[in-house]
Scaffold this motif. Structure first.
Motif, PDB file in Angstrom:
ATOM      1  N   GLU A   1       0.841  -1.195   0.000  1.00 41.66           N
ATOM      2  CA  GLU A   1       0.000   0.000   0.000  1.00 41.66           C
ATOM      3  C   GLU A   1       0.877   1.246   0.000  1.00 41.66           C
ATOM      4  O   GLU A   1       1.968   1.252   0.579  1.00 41.66           O
TER       5      GLU A   1
ATOM      6  N   ASN B   1      -3.528   1.874  -3.938  1.00 46.40           N
ATOM      7  CA  ASN B   1      -4.078   3.124  -3.418  1.00 46.40           C
ATOM      8  C   ASN B   1      -4.917   2.803  -2.184  1.00 46.40           C
ATOM      9  O   ASN B   1      -5.984   2.203  -2.297  1.00 46.40           O
TER      10      ASN B   1
ATOM     11  N   TYR C   1      -6.879   4.483  -0.367  1.00 48.58           N
ATOM     12  CA  TYR C   1      -8.219   5.058  -0.335  1.00 48.58           C
ATOM     13  C   TYR C   1      -9.215   4.239  -1.163  1.00 48.58           C
ATOM     14  O   TYR C   1     -10.429   4.378  -0.995  1.00 48.58           O
ATOM     15  N   LYS C   2      -8.707   3.380  -2.046  1.00 45.84           N
ATOM     16  CA  LYS C   2      -9.581   2.570  -2.889  1.00 45.84           C
ATOM     17  C   LYS C   2      -9.782   1.165  -2.335  1.00 45.84           C
ATOM     18  O   LYS C   2     -10.664   0.443  -2.798  1.00 45.84           O
TER      19      LYS C   2
ATOM     20  N   TRP D   1      -5.918  -0.451  -7.715  1.00 41.20           N
ATOM     21  CA  TRP D   1      -5.800   0.935  -8.199  1.00 41.20           C
ATOM     22  C   TRP D   1      -4.351   1.409  -8.034  1.00 41.20           C
ATOM     23  O   TRP D   1      -4.085   2.370  -7.304  1.00 41.20           O
TER      24      TRP D   1
ATOM     25  N   VAL E   1      -0.714   2.948  -7.862  1.00 41.70           N
ATOM     26  CA  VAL E   1      -0.128   4.263  -8.091  1.00 41.70           C
ATOM     27  C   VAL E   1       1.337   4.075  -8.471  1.00 41.70           C
ATOM     28  O   VAL E   1       1.913   3.004  -8.239  1.00 41.70           O
TER      29      VAL E   1
END
Length: 350
Positions: free
Chosen positions: A55, A78, A80-81, A112, A114
């Motif tokens: 993460e 991500n 937050y996802k 998701w 990053v």
């Protein structure tokens, strides 16, 4: 075994929990790794070439680079996802690592993922953020001095932040000088340091990032915003269309559509918060009283003219979104900025 392993790694400040799965989903290891370069490198040497899911967080940047040096394929999720992880009723570090591995094994896109910027871009961006911390500190000190003087029934004249420390000392009330003079001296020191940081940013643009000079053709976009934009996006080729930059920086509205219902919501505020703030600040200048005439300004004033309680704020966000698109287009095309690019066509048609 190592090349087929899928590993979930829950990052901690002092240690990490690692769960390894085989390609068929069978769990082969659950271990704790001390949060040091040496320990992480020693543990993952036997998993060279594996797929690792972590993460995004404080340590994710250097750990992902280290694992890539060991030929691992790294997905930085991500947080937050990943609702299935942080919204669990039975949350633990071991479970989080296991869930990361399971999701990565089934479909990595559900993370998701990053992408962390390279080391040089990261260090140069920290120069800009360090300057921002200095500016915030100076602003807080100036506001404190002003409020204390008001509390005794007096008021300091309006001065710019750059000239505040030079103009104010003789205007401080006699009783407050012993308390406030050290703060004013600190403001003066901060002003000198901020000027030095500004020169450092100018040198970075001149020596390493000439593309940031092109972006400053837009009136209202200064060296800080231009360089931050280049360092935040890092690779303009990541976006097949310039319009994708707006959603990437969280400047497009959220969507909640179901059946015949399609709600109008606030912007997503995804992506880099600091870059978004810089663009909105530039947008306020563009549509403000000193902004020169341009398509961006006309676009924003048209939205602001619709009225409403927050019309000006909505206009600034809309201009910030369009500004990001224009800056990306200037970057990838290498063209010069034309403030009223459609005006000749309109006049010709008329």
């Amino acid at each position: 075994m190592a090349n087929n392993s899928i590993i979930g790694m829950d990052l901690g400040d002092r240690s990490h929990i690692v769960v390894a799965l085989e390609a068929d989903g069978q769990e082969t290891e659950c271990s704790k790794v001390v949060n040091t370069r040496t320990s992480v490198k020693q543990f993952f040497q036997k998993y060279s070439g594996a797929t690792v899911a972590i993460e995004a967080g404080t340590h994710s940047a250097w750990i992902s680079r280290l694992l890539e040096e060991l030929s691992c394929r790294v997905y930085v999720g991500n947080p937050y996802k990943l609702r299935m992880i942080w919204d669990s009723t039975d949350k633990s570090d071991e479970r989080d690592a296991r869930m990361l591995a399971m999701v990565c094994r089934l479909e990595p896109r559900l993370l998701w993922p990053v992408r962390h910027r390279n080391v040089n871009a990261h260090v140069d961006l920290e120069t800009i953020k360090a300057r921002d911390i200095l500016v915030q500190s100076r602003t807080k000190l100036i506001n404190h001095v002003r409020s204390v003087v008001k509390a005794v029934g007096e008021r300091l004249p309006s001065y710019s932040a750059e000239s505040f420390a030079n103009r104010v000392p003789d205007l401080l009330p006699e009783l407050l000088r012993p308390a406030l003079r050290p703060l004013v001296d600190t403001i003066a020191d901060l002003t000198v340091k901020i000027k030095d940081m500004n020169k450092q940013i100018d040198r970075l643009i001149e020596d390493r990032y000439p593309e940031a000079q092109r972006l400053q053709q837009i009136k209202g976009v200064g060296p800080v915003t231009a360089l931050a934009f280049v360092l935040t996006l890092e690779d303009p080729g990541r976006f097949t269309k310039s319009r994708q930059v707006g959603p990437y920086l969280g400047l497009t509205p959220r969507r909640d559509q179901s059946g015949d219902t399609d709600k109008q919501l606030r912007i997503t505020k995804a992506g880099n918060k600091y870059m978004r703030q810089l663009l909105v600040s530039c947008a306020h200048h563009i549509i403000g009283p000193f902004g020169p005439d341009s398509n961006l300004r006309r676009y924003g004033l048209t939205i602001a003219a619709h009225g409403g309680k927050n019309a000006r704020k909505r206009a600034a966000v809309a201009v910030a979104r369009k500004l990001a698109v224009v800056m990306h287009r200037l970057w990838v095309s290498g063209q010069d900025y034309v403030p009223l690019y459609a005006l000749p066509k309109i006049q010709k048609a008329a």
